[in-house]
Design an enzyme around this catalytic site. Structure first.
Site, short mmCIF file in Angstrom:
data_model
loop_
_atom_site.label_atom_id
_atom_site.label_comp_id
_atom_site.label_asym_id
_atom_site.label_seq_id
_atom_site.Cartn_x
_atom_site.Cartn_y
_atom_site.Cartn_z
N GLU A 192 -11.13 0.68 -3.14
CA GLU A 192 -10.08 1.09 -1.53
C GLU A 192 -9.36 1.65 -1.97
O GLU A 192 -9.03 2.26 -2.79
CB GLU A 192 -10.17 -0.74 -1.08
CG GLU A 192 -8.83 -1.35 -1.49
CD GLU A 192 -9.60 -2.57 -0.98
OE1 GLU A 192 -9.06 -2.54 -0.42
OE2 GLU A 192 -8.43 -3.84 -1.99
N ASP A 246 0.72 -0.83 -0.27
CA ASP A 246 0.21 -0.09 -0.03
C ASP A 246 0.52 1.07 -0.24
O ASP A 246 0.91 2.37 0.80
CB ASP A 246 -0.91 -0.11 1.14
CG ASP A 246 -1.63 -1.15 1.44
OD1 ASP A 246 -1.82 -1.91 0.63
OD2 ASP A 246 -1.17 -1.87 2.55
#
Length: 526
Positions: free
Chosen positions: A192, A27
């Site tokens: 997301e 991420d």
């Protein structure tokens, strides 16, 4: 000790190869401040957390700091596997560096500093709540500030939508209700990881959808921050081997080029980092190599380097001779750590790990002990060599090396009263509990109190580890069973070292580690 770059993304013709980092920096988010680029990533239950990486050319990166030391919740004294610090966003605003991150069981947090290489302030809880993840701030030019974020279905009960709330200008607290701004349940399932930018008057959100292993990169845009948002897929796997090109960061150069850093899920190796070029067409980005006749890109395997001065002398470190007097940045503990876990001063030039059982459980397992010292896998095929002295071990203590993911294996020395044995152990979950099973138990004999331990990691149909040991550092005895590495939910496997007590009695023993060496078996493997 000579430091070796285990993964070199530089090709010798003005191009680079992907991934630029063959390491589990899940991420990622990145920014440019002047001529310097800074990246951070998820750290989950590992501490210190929120790694700070630095680059001057977007291809070569070094790990230079962490933004948090421990996770300020008592539960994290015991490793909370795959919980903790998720999907951060880093920004530079009014002279300060900010990182916003979600903890799925606790809420959205902010940490800040004026110097990213120095000490960061204590994290602040911006908004409490379960399932609030992947926050990204935007300081708007209208005097308002916002956070866009996603939801974790495992905690919130739903996902595939994005939320937004207004925050105070100093980033310390939410000042409005949370509102849903985009519903992707039909066209962008599992959307997301949003990153919000304002460009030419448009609110633009880069957000992955479709799931980590098989998804794509989506961009949303609207002239109003609360929407409605148009949507477009701007990068997908296509016919490339880069599965699920996932969330990341849009960055620019001082010369006006734009690039996108994102991750690819590589199973046991974790989420490795790719760099893609970005062009804009009709107000929409195209990431990677543009497909003929389409407004979408596919990931580049090789590409021209950014038009920036090269810095090939910076790279991710692995080897350590423990001579620095402080813990090297590549090491992370399995949970919240304490200063008394180790010493680099008790015997200069050695890492002394004290035999502790911070789990508080009568029968200690590595899985439940925060005092396991780990580091990421930095390339596909390599050898880890460790020299360990075990004369400091006392009864019912053990020390050695470990390869740990969803399951784990360790090789080391165990002392029971006056008996010293070499143990090779595999551990996996059985009936909902982690269990360790001894695969080999070998009397240590009249050794001189030191042992060389080796783990060889190989990439094939499965990622495997072969363990061996030596009495002289030259001739190694291999163990019979290989071990198959696995990722653990969102975290790649890691190598590590440890010393621990096997019961809850007070212990005074320790093991001294002279070095941890790493060497690549297949240089520059793509």
């Amino acid at each position: 000790m000579e430091t070796i770059n285990l993964w070199d993304a530089n090709l010798e013709d003005g191009t680079y190869k992907n991934p630029i980092l063959h390491a589990d920096y899940s991420d990622p988010d990145a920014i440019r401040v002047g001529e310097v680029y800074y990246m951070t990533a998820s750290s989950f239950n590992y501490t210190p957390g929120l790694p700070i990486l630095r680059s001057f050319d977007l291809v070569n990166w070094e790990l230079v700091n962490y933004a948090i030391s421990n996770i300020d919740y008592p539960d994290y004294k015991i490793p909370q596997h795959s919980k903790g610090v998720w999907a951060p966003a880093i920004r530079f605003h009014e002279g300060c560096f900010y990182i916003f991150y979600g903890m799925p069981d606790e809420g959205i947090f902010m940490v800040k500093t004026k110097d990213p290489l120095g000490e960061w302030e204590k994290p602040v809880l911006v908004l409490s709540g379960k399932g609030l993840i992947d926050p990204c701030p935007l300081w708007d030019d209208n005097g308002h500030a916002y956070i866009v974020h996603a939801y974790a279905k495992s905690r919130a009960g739903f996902n595939s939508v994005l939320g937004l709330f207004e925050m105070s200008w100093d980033g310390r607290q939410a000042i409005s209700e949370d509102r849903l701004i985009f519903d992707g349940t039909v066209t962008q399932k599992t959307i997301e990881g949003p990153k919000m930018y304002k460009r030419d008057g448009w609110y633009t959100i880069f957000a992955p959808a479709g799931g980590v292993a098989t998804g794509w990169q989506t961009v949303l845009r609207s002239e109003k921050i609360y929407g409605p948002y148009e949507e477009r897929i701007v990068m997908h796997q296509g016919d490339t081997p880069v599965n699920g090109p996932h969330q990341g960061a849009l960055v620019d150069t001082e010369g006006g080029e734009e690039w996108f850093l994102h991750f690819q899920d590589r199973g046991a190796y974790g989420r490795v980092i790719h760099l893609q070029p970005v062009i804009w067409q009709d107000g929409w980005p195209i990431i990677g190599q543009k497909e003929d006749g389409k407004s979408c890109g596919i990931p580049c395997i090789t590409h021209r380097k950014p038009a920036l001065p090269e810095k090939k002398d910076v790279f991710l470190q692995a080897a350590d001779d423990f001579s620095k007097g402080k813990l090297s940045y590549q090491w992370q503990w399995l949970g919240n750590h304490e200063d008394f876990f180790y010493s680099l001063e008790a015997r200069p030039g050695f890492m002394r790990l004290y035999s502790l059982n911070p789990s508080g459980q009568d029968t200690a397992l590595l899985w439940n002990c925060a005092n396991v010292l780990t580091q990421k896998l930095l390339c596909p095929d390599f050898v880890m060599d460790v020299k360990m002295e075990y004369t400091g071990l006392q009864a019912n203590e053990q020390a050695g090396i470990v390869v740990i993911g969803q399951s784990y294996a360790w090789l080391g020395v165990s002392k029971k009263e006056e008996s010293i044995r070499i143990l090779y152990v595999h551990a996996s979950e059985e009936e909902g509990k982690m269990r360790e099973n001894i695969k080999e138990s070998i009397p240590a004999g009249d050794w001189q109190g030191h042992i060389w331990l080796r783990a060889k990691i190989a990439d094939g149909k499965e990622v495997t580890a072969e363990f061996s040991y030596s009495m002289d550092g030259v001739n190694y005895q291999s163990l019979q069973e290989t071990f198959v590495l696995q990722s653990h939910t969102w975290v790649g496997a890691k190598t590590g070292i440890f010393a621990m007590a096997q019961d809850c009695r007070e212990h005074q023993g320790y093991a001294d580690f002279a070095y941890a060496k790493y060497r690549n078996l297949v240089p520059n493997k793509i």
